[in-house]
Design an enzyme around this catalytic site. Structure first.
Site, short mmCIF file in Angstrom:
data_model
loop_
_atom_site.label_atom_id
_atom_site.label_comp_id
_atom_site.label_asym_id
_atom_site.label_seq_id
_atom_site.Cartn_x
_atom_site.Cartn_y
_atom_site.Cartn_z
N HIS A 95 2.26 4.18 12.11
CA HIS A 95 1.35 4.96 12.64
C HIS A 95 1.46 6.29 13.15
CE1 HIS A 95 -1.64 1.11 11.67
NE2 HIS A 95 -0.89 1.60 10.88
N HIS A 128 0.91 -1.11 -0.07
CA HIS A 128 0.21 -0.21 -0.05
C HIS A 128 0.85 1.14 -0.25
CE1 HIS A 128 0.03 1.02 4.44
NE2 HIS A 128 0.08 -0.32 4.41
N ASP A 176 3.37 -5.91 3.31
CA ASP A 176 2.92 -4.68 4.08
C ASP A 176 3.78 -4.94 5.30
OD1 ASP A 176 1.91 -2.93 5.39
OD2 ASP A 176 -0.19 -3.77 5.63
N GLU A 184 -5.10 2.15 2.04
CA GLU A 184 -5.30 0.91 2.95
C GLU A 184 -5.58 1.26 4.32
OE1 GLU A 184 -3.65 -2.59 5.59
OE2 GLU A 184 -3.19 -0.41 5.64
N GLU A 185 -4.96 2.19 4.98
CA GLU A 185 -5.11 2.51 6.48
C GLU A 185 -6.29 2.92 6.94
OE1 GLU A 185 -2.66 1.80 8.33
OE2 GLU A 185 -0.67 2.06 7.30
N ASP A 228 5.89 1.04 7.24
CA ASP A 228 4.28 0.84 6.91
C ASP A 228 3.75 1.98 5.91
OD1 ASP A 228 1.95 0.15 6.93
OD2 ASP A 228 1.39 0.47 8.92
N1 BES Z 1 0.66 -2.61 8.08
C1 BES Z 1 -0.53 -2.64 8.97
C2 BES Z 1 -0.79 -4.06 9.12
C3 BES Z 1 -0.38 -4.86 10.34
C4 BES Z 1 0.25 -4.00 11.49
C5 BES Z 1 0.08 -6.23 10.37
C6 BES Z 1 1.00 -4.80 12.51
C7 BES Z 1 0.66 -6.75 11.32
C8 BES Z 1 1.26 -5.86 12.49
C9 BES Z 1 -1.58 -2.03 8.15
O1 BES Z 1 -1.33 -1.15 7.33
C10 BES Z 1 -2.68 -1.55 9.20
O2 BES Z 1 -2.38 -0.74 9.82
N2 BES Z 1 -3.45 -2.12 9.40
C11 BES Z 1 -4.86 -1.57 10.20
C12 BES Z 1 -6.04 -1.85 9.76
C13 BES Z 1 -6.56 -1.20 8.68
C14 BES Z 1 -7.69 -1.74 8.09
C15 BES Z 1 -6.75 0.17 8.88
C16 BES Z 1 -4.63 -2.33 11.77
O3 BES Z 1 -4.19 -3.47 11.65
O4 BES Z 1 -4.91 -1.74 12.62
ZN ZN Z 2 0.42 -1.38 6.17
#
Ligand code: BES
Ligand code: ZN
Length: 515
Positions: free
Chosen positions: A379, A220, A302, A274-275, A240
């Protein structure tokens, strides 16, 4: 009555934010896993689950394919932003969710089994392209990946609604375009999403002789800072997920340097948004499904650059395809034998692989660490290249894996010795034309595919000529790109019917081992 009361409460919570000076707070519908939902409800008690995947309701049977209950929730955009922060803070893990454009779409998603793609023939997972893959893997360099991470994380942020977020998408478009400008078989374009300005970026390397079958590598391109989402908020998103985009870019550089021409089509995709709930990939995976696109394998990169766990590459086993994951593990053992493989899960809606999984396509998600040991700075303004070690050595492993995945899958075509027959013509609306018999050999698969203009549909049947209502396989998407496969344990005649749903031209290719 009960439902109305709930809705009123939610609206009230949204208004409270607007009155205290926040920008007009739109409400959105999401689906999310139970663990994340429990945290959300503790933090914002007014939030309600309006539907839960473990309850049967009129028209929907309880869904059993989720490892925890999944809920439908309506939130304000401000609350949505809080959600990821709450889960990361409280549980030290990601709390994925999927954003939907209506309550109906969310409820349907809750109960929907991942779609089954009956027409989709599995690719071969035999690793038999060492002579092509090994030299390319050896040429890949961490310094190139590092530079792309630095360039992308230099954007103030890559949030899906900001100018900088739009600029970052344009930057990637131009970078990939410039790199591949000498190749007429490569197209780089943006995918426009309807409700936000950031565009996804898609690079397509057309397959030489099996172009209707596609391999997708994704990452992403957006980033987020959960403390704020203004134009000037810093969200470098180096790990990320600039690290994923940078890995794709090094895969591309290496393929170009070797003038690699795949037999299947390869697509590299930088997803927007994605976020905020997998918005970009949800659109893209749905558009591929609507075209009946024959996507034979998807890999999501990712977060690839933070080495926070003892092992090297963790394969996430939920919302992914187990047979393809075994293939991915075999790729690591073959091409990077010193690496150690781990397995873990990342829960509901954790990244873009879930969008492909939901549409029925085989997806894998190799990740930098075990689930709870990932980069603590994501984040925030501290997700920088330096804070992940100041080099891209860890990402290089994932770039090598992605290249080996793409090349091993995309170097396959009709088997040596398969008969390939091509036909073309035009049909008016409602007109059909049949082809065959094709003499398919016992134990073999016959694959028919069309490309063209208008809207052609494809039907395949063993023994007799198919009709639009009687067939063993149909492919009737809304374009003329269609694929259908049948297999047989005995020698058999196979017939193919091309039908004009809307007038147009077709090119039909039929490949099969002949008797
Ligand atoms: N890269 C992350 C996902 C992630 C974080 C996987 C830590 C494993 C460990 C992704 O970009 C993310 O932040 N996803 C969000 C959910 C998304 C649908 C907003 C999350 O996991 O909180
Ligand atoms: Zn991510």
């Amino acid at each position: 009555m009960h439902q109305l009361k709930k809705a009123a409460l939610i609206v009230a919570a949204g208004m409270a934010f607007s009155q205290s000076g926040f920008a007009a707070d739109k409400t959105v519908w999401i689906t999310l896993g139970d663990t994340a939902f429990q945290q959300l409800q503790q933090a914002i008690p007014a939030v309600r689950s309006v539907q839960n995947s473990q309850q049967s309701v009129a028209g929907f049977k309880a869904a059993t394919h989720h490892s925890e209950a999944v809920h439908v929730v309506q939130l304000s955009e401000t609350q949505l932003l809080k959600l990821s922060g709450i889960v990361h803070q409280k549980l030290n893990r990601c709390g994925g969710f999927i954003q939907h454009s209506s309550k109906e779409e969310a409820v349907t998603a809750l109960y929907a089994q991942p779609k089954t793609l009956a027409a989709l023939a599995r690719p071969s997972y035999t690793i038999d392209n060492q002579t092509i893959v090994s030299p390319m893997v050896a040429q890949m360099q961490a310094t190139n990946i590092a530079q792309t991470i630095i360039d992308l994380s230099n954007f103030t942020n890559r949030y899906y609604k900001t100018t900088a977020g739009t600029n970052a998408s344009n930057w990637l478009l131009n970078k990939w375009k410039t790199m591949s400008s000498a190749r007429s078989d490569i197209l780089v374009e943006q995918f426009t999403h309807s409700s936000y300005p950031q565009k996804s970026v898609i690079l397509t390397i057309n397959g030489t002789d099996n172009a209707a079958e596609t391999v997708v590598l994704g990452a992403h391109l957006d980033s987020i800072n959960l403390n704020g989402t203004t134009e000037t908020t810093l969200a470098p998103g180096a790990d990320d997920d600039a690290s994923g985009i940078a890995s794709l870019t090094e895969i591309l550089r290496t393929m170009l340097a070797n003038n690699y021409k795949p037999r299947r089509t390869i697509k590299l995709i930088g997803y927007a948004a994605e976020e905020v709930g997998l918005l970009g990939s949800k659109d893209i995976a749905a558009s591929f499904k609507a075209k009946n696109a024959n996507v034979v394998g998807v890999m999501q990169l990712d977060m690839t650059n933070y080495k926070g766990s003892p092992l090297d590459i963790y394969l996430y086993t939920d919302y992914t395809d187990s047979a393809q994951n075994q293939f991915v593990a075999n790729l690591i053992t073959t091409y990077q034998p010193t690496l150690k493989i781990g397995y873990d899960k990342c829960g509901y809606g954790c990244s873009d692989h879930a969008s492909w999984y939901n549409q029925g396509y085989p997806a894998s998600m190799p990740f930098e660490t075990a689930f709870t040991q990932d980069n603590p700075n994501i984040h925030t303004a501290n997700d920088t290249f330096q804070n992940a070690g100041g080099n891209a050595d860890h990402s290089l492993k994932f770039a090598r894996l992605g290249l080996s995945f793409a090349v091993e899958l995309a170097s396959d075509g009709p088997a040596v010795g398969d008969k390939v027959e091509n036909f073309s013509g035009s049909l008016t609306k409602g007109q059909s034309k049949s082809f065959g018999p094709f003499k398919l050999k016992a134990g073999g698969t016959l694959t028919a595919s069309t490309t063209g203009t208008g809207d052609m549909d494809l039907y395949v049947r063993k023994v007799s000529v198919p009709t639009t209502t009687t067939y063993d396989c149909k492919s009737d998407g809304s374009s003329s790109t269609e694929n259908c496969s049948v297999n047989s344990t005995t020698n058999t005649d196979v017939y193919v019917l091309v039908s004009g749903y809307a007038a147009g031209n077709y090119a039909l290719k039929v490949s099969y081992p002949a008797q």
